[in-house]
Motif scaffolding. Structure first.
Motif, short mmCIF file in Angstrom:
data_model
loop_
_atom_site.label_atom_id
_atom_site.label_comp_id
_atom_site.label_asym_id
_atom_site.label_seq_id
_atom_site.Cartn_x
_atom_site.Cartn_y
_atom_site.Cartn_z
N ARG A 155 -12.67 -1.71 -14.37
CA ARG A 155 -12.09 -2.37 -13.22
C ARG A 155 -12.51 -3.83 -13.22
O ARG A 155 -13.33 -4.26 -14.01
N GLY A 185 -0.48 -3.44 -4.16
CA GLY A 185 -1.63 -2.68 -4.66
C GLY A 185 -2.97 -3.08 -4.04
O GLY A 185 -3.03 -3.68 -2.97
N SER A 186 -4.02 -2.74 -4.77
CA SER A 186 -5.37 -2.92 -4.23
C SER A 186 -5.73 -4.39 -4.02
O SER A 186 -6.59 -4.70 -3.21
N ARG A 189 -4.59 -5.14 -0.62
CA ARG A 189 -5.46 -4.46 0.35
C ARG A 189 -6.87 -5.03 0.35
O ARG A 189 -7.73 -4.57 1.09
N THR A 193 -12.96 -3.96 -5.91
CA THR A 193 -12.62 -4.00 -7.33
C THR A 193 -11.18 -3.54 -7.51
O THR A 193 -10.64 -2.83 -6.68
N ILE A 194 -10.59 -3.93 -8.65
CA ILE A 194 -9.16 -3.78 -8.87
C ILE A 194 -8.92 -3.07 -10.19
O ILE A 194 -9.49 -3.46 -11.21
N GLY A 195 -8.10 -2.03 -10.18
CA GLY A 195 -7.75 -1.34 -11.42
C GLY A 195 -6.72 -2.14 -12.19
O GLY A 195 -6.97 -2.60 -13.30
N ASP A 196 -5.55 -2.35 -11.60
CA ASP A 196 -4.56 -3.20 -12.24
C ASP A 196 -3.83 -4.00 -11.17
O ASP A 196 -3.93 -3.71 -9.98
N ASP A 198 -0.50 -5.25 -9.31
CA ASP A 198 0.86 -4.76 -9.05
C ASP A 198 1.69 -5.86 -8.42
O ASP A 198 1.28 -6.43 -7.41
N HIS A 256 5.28 0.54 -0.21
CA HIS A 256 4.85 1.70 -1.00
C HIS A 256 3.79 1.32 -2.03
O HIS A 256 2.77 1.98 -2.16
N PHE A 257 4.05 0.25 -2.76
CA PHE A 257 3.14 -0.10 -3.85
C PHE A 257 1.93 -0.89 -3.37
O PHE A 257 1.05 -1.21 -4.15
N THR A 258 1.90 -1.22 -2.10
CA THR A 258 0.66 -1.76 -1.54
C THR A 258 -0.30 -0.61 -1.29
O THR A 258 -1.51 -0.75 -1.45
N GLY A 259 0.27 0.55 -0.94
CA GLY A 259 -0.59 1.72 -0.73
C GLY A 259 -1.43 1.60 0.52
O GLY A 259 -1.08 0.85 1.43
N SER A 260 -2.58 2.25 0.61
CA SER A 260 -3.07 3.16 -0.41
C SER A 260 -2.24 4.44 -0.45
O SER A 260 -1.42 4.67 0.44
N LYS A 261 -2.48 5.28 -1.44
CA LYS A 261 -1.81 6.57 -1.48
C LYS A 261 -1.98 7.32 -0.18
O LYS A 261 -1.04 7.90 0.35
N ASN A 264 0.10 5.94 2.51
CA ASN A 264 1.50 6.29 2.29
C ASN A 264 1.80 7.71 2.78
O ASN A 264 2.85 7.97 3.35
P1 DGT Z 1 -6.14 0.23 -8.34
O1 DGT Z 1 -5.05 -0.34 -9.17
O2 DGT Z 1 -6.80 1.41 -8.93
O3 DGT Z 1 -7.15 -0.80 -7.93
O4 DGT Z 1 -5.49 0.77 -6.96
P2 DGT Z 1 -4.01 0.65 -6.41
O5 DGT Z 1 -4.06 1.08 -4.99
O6 DGT Z 1 -3.44 -0.69 -6.69
O7 DGT Z 1 -3.25 1.80 -7.20
P3 DGT Z 1 -2.07 1.79 -8.27
O8 DGT Z 1 -2.00 0.51 -9.02
O9 DGT Z 1 -2.25 3.03 -9.06
O10 DGT Z 1 -0.77 1.98 -7.40
C1 DGT Z 1 -0.35 1.02 -6.45
C2 DGT Z 1 0.11 1.68 -5.21
O11 DGT Z 1 1.28 2.47 -5.46
C3 DGT Z 1 -0.87 2.66 -4.60
O12 DGT Z 1 -1.84 2.05 -3.78
C4 DGT Z 1 0.05 3.56 -3.81
C5 DGT Z 1 1.29 3.61 -4.64
N1 DGT Z 1 1.27 4.82 -5.48
C6 DGT Z 1 1.07 4.88 -6.80
N2 DGT Z 1 1.11 6.16 -7.23
C7 DGT Z 1 1.33 6.92 -6.16
C8 DGT Z 1 1.48 8.32 -5.94
O13 DGT Z 1 1.39 9.14 -6.85
N3 DGT Z 1 1.69 8.73 -4.64
C9 DGT Z 1 1.78 7.84 -3.61
N4 DGT Z 1 1.98 8.29 -2.37
N5 DGT Z 1 1.64 6.55 -3.79
C10 DGT Z 1 1.43 6.07 -5.03
#
Ligand code: DGT
Ligand code: CA
Ligand code: CA
Ligand code: ZN
Length: 584
Positions: A155, A185-186, A189, A193-196, A198, A256-261, A264
């Protein structure tokens, strides 16, 4: 869904079927179809419309139907069910470079292994060698793959990822045909720390956007390039996803892609309760009800999206799936602190200890930031590795600061402080008689990290009870992605701080962000006063306070919860009265 995405899903189906030990020929059919679709030169939409899918090599009636569903609905229930039936550990194992489903299944069948950790252990113990089709070489390869996996799945600090993301978004916005481009994404938010990274983009000429994105000079490898999604790895190892959506879809996708899951999930439930279905594609009547996907609701901003669902706008920092949706329903959100609310900072170092800029330069830096005051808190003598100062040396610095203020060498007023080490037994590193001379004292642990939790907590609380203690510095001592914090009962420390009128800093150094955002909401409700400190070791480091604002916002803090949002006069009076009250 474009060809590439459909091909990817078909390939996943093959892998999952093999993992489940299904008929190999059935599984391989998906792989063949994936290749056909990926290599298709015609427009896939046209082929589907004209019913010619089954004319393509390797695509029968059943596969044609699945491809059509993916193309039209952008999802396939069969695939989703299949994926859900695969244990999470297997998905992780699939990430290991060079390890396919066949081997994973063999290892599971023989040794019951279904996690990376277990596989690593088995390889080291030479247990795989005994299996048919495996050898010492295989073990070595797997171990190398695992090491790689760890390296690539690393990360990144928010500060670094955000800098890059902002640059790319700036570039995207300069492209004429781009109508919207935002970070999701994260990063959005403001996670520590950041995975990738978006990115969500809407544009009139999508192909041009993808060409630009995949060819920026920082790109090391194009992992995928499609009509609606591209993924690249940058030179520093950071991965970036760019999703291209239509104008109408933009705010739904951004949300949606801001999340978090977790957030959502709560939002979808909220929509369902209103007979609506919410996804990255839009908001419309629930499936099965009249007009599904036909009459979608349009929104022109995220605010509108929340409003349609009867919710107050939820700032991205709060979308962690805690109680934000319930609070938004009631419409009683606090007004979160903002960068401009900060009027000065307290924890900073100069060349007198391990800083890079002089007192004067730091004070002028504060002027540049538009602040009214800056506190100087160099290290105390126990921190010899950081050039810590003894009472006599610190006294000289204090006189310098007084002169600085008298001569008005900067617009901002300089407070005299120290970052005083907390010794192993909880006593402070400097004499009481000297500490009393200062405007404030930051107390921090910089040594003997290996005490057990009880002892460490006792040590910290003893320091908090010292009448001269004003602010707790970086409460757990963690260094993100480097070192866990020492063991300490943060909740007990919070209570002791409140009881002794000691403030808690958010150490805004991007590698610290300590005390963690997860504690702040409750702590502030109980009455803990926050100070956002950059822990700057040079003028540039003063800018870190912004990362501290992120933490404060994620912790639901308002301007009132944070001491250094107060003006100079108020701060002077508070510190003066506090000393009198505590007899320090
Ligand atoms: P990271 O990248 O690990 O720091 O964390 P995020 O939150 O950026 O996660 P990421 O890049 O895998 O996906 C970005 C957002 O897209 C995530 O916060 C919510 C949404 N998302 C991705 N996959 C799914 C899923 O399987 N279900 C739902 N509900 N939302 C999802
Ligand atoms: Ca992400
Ligand atoms: Ca992502
Ligand atoms: Zn420190």
């Amino acid at each position: 869904m474009d060809k590439q995405q459909i091909a990817e899903i078909l390939e996943n189906i093959q892998v999952f079927l093999e993992l489940k030990g299904e008929n190999v020929f059935r599984a391989r059919a998906y792989q063949r179809a994936a290749r056909t679709i990926e290599g298709l030169e015609e427009d896939l939409g046209e082929v589907i419309k004209e019913g010619r899918l089954t004319d393509l090599p390797g695509i029968g009636k059943d596969l044609a139907q699945k491809i059509e569903t993916l193309y039209n609905d952008k999802r396939l229930p069969f695939y989703e069910e299949l994926k859900a039936s695969i244990p999470g550990g297997f998905l992780e194992l699939l990430e290991i470079p060079g390890l396919g489903p066949k081997k994973i299944k063999a290892v599971y069948d023989a040794l019951g292994i279904k996690s990376v950790t277990a596989l690593e252990k088995a390889c080291k113990e030479g247990k795989l060698e005994a299996l048919v089709g495996f050898g010492k070489k295989t073990e070595e390869n797997i171990l190398r793959g695992i090491a790689h996996l760890a390296e690539y799945s690393k990360r990144h600090l928010w500060w670094e990822a955000n800098e890059i993301a902002e640059e790319i978004v700036k570039g995207l916005k300069r492209i004429k045909s781009v109508t919207h481009a935002e970070v999701a994404g994260s990063i959005r938010r403001k996670r520590e720390t950041i995975g990738d990274i978006d990115l969500i983009v809407a544009a009139k000429n999508g192909a041009h956007v993808m060409d630009w994105f995949t060819s920026i000079p920082e790109v090391e490898e194009v992992i995928g390039k499609g009509e609606t999604k591209s993924t690249v790895r940058l030179k520093g190892g950071m991965q970036v996803d760019l999703r291209l959506v239509s104008e109408d879809q933009f705010y739904f996708a951004l949300h949606h892609f801001t999340g978090s899951k977790e957030h959502n999930v709560m939002m979808r439930q909220k929509a369902l309760a209103m007979d609506l279905s919410l996804s990255e594609w839009g908001l419309g009547p629930e499936k099965g009800k009249a007009g599904h996907l036909a009459d979608k609701i349009k929104v022109k901003s995220e605010e509108e999206l929340f409003k349609v669902l009867g919710l107050k706008y939820i700032p991205a920092e709060l979308r962690e799936g805690l109680d934000e949706v319930t609070v938004a329903e009631k419409g009683k959100f606090p007004k979160l602190i903002e960068e401009d609310d900060i009027r000065g900072v307290f924890h900073n170092h100069t060349t007198a200890s391990d800083g890079r800029n002089t007192l004067e330069e730091m004070a002028r830096g504060a002027d540049e930031m538009g602040w009214e005051y800056i506190g100087i808190s160099d290290h105390s003598k126990s921190s010899f590795q950081a050039g810590g100062l003894d009472e006599e040396q610190l006294h000289k610095e204090l006189l310098k600061i007084q002169k600085h203020n008298e001569k008005k060498l900067s617009k901002s007023y300089v407070f005299t402080g120290v970052e005083c080490d907390i010794l192993k037994n909880g006593e402070l590193d400097l004499k009481d008689s000297f500490l009393k001379e200062l405007d404030y004292v930051v107390v921090s642990i910089h040594s003997v990290f290996n005490l057990d939790e009880k002892e460490m907590t006792k040590r910290m609380i003893k320091a908090i009870e010292h009448p001269s203690a004003t602010i707790i510095g970086h409460v757990t001592g963690r260094l993100l992605l480097q070192r866990e914090g020492y063991k300490i009962d943060v909740l007990k420390v919070i209570d002791a701080a409140i009881a002794n009128e000691v403030m808690m800093e958010i150490n805004a150094n991007p590698r610290r962000l300590d005390m963690d955002w997860r504690y702040w909401k409750k702590a502030a409700e109980k009455g803990l006063m926050c100070v956002i400190n950059p822990d700057a070791h040079n003028v540039k480091g003063l800018g870190y306070y912004k990362a501290g604002i992120n933490v404060a916002r994620k912790g639901w803090l308002t301007k009132e919860n944070v001491f250094n949002t107060r003006g100079l006069k108020e701060v002077k009076k508070y510190l003066f009265d506090l000393k009198k009250r505590k007899g320090g």
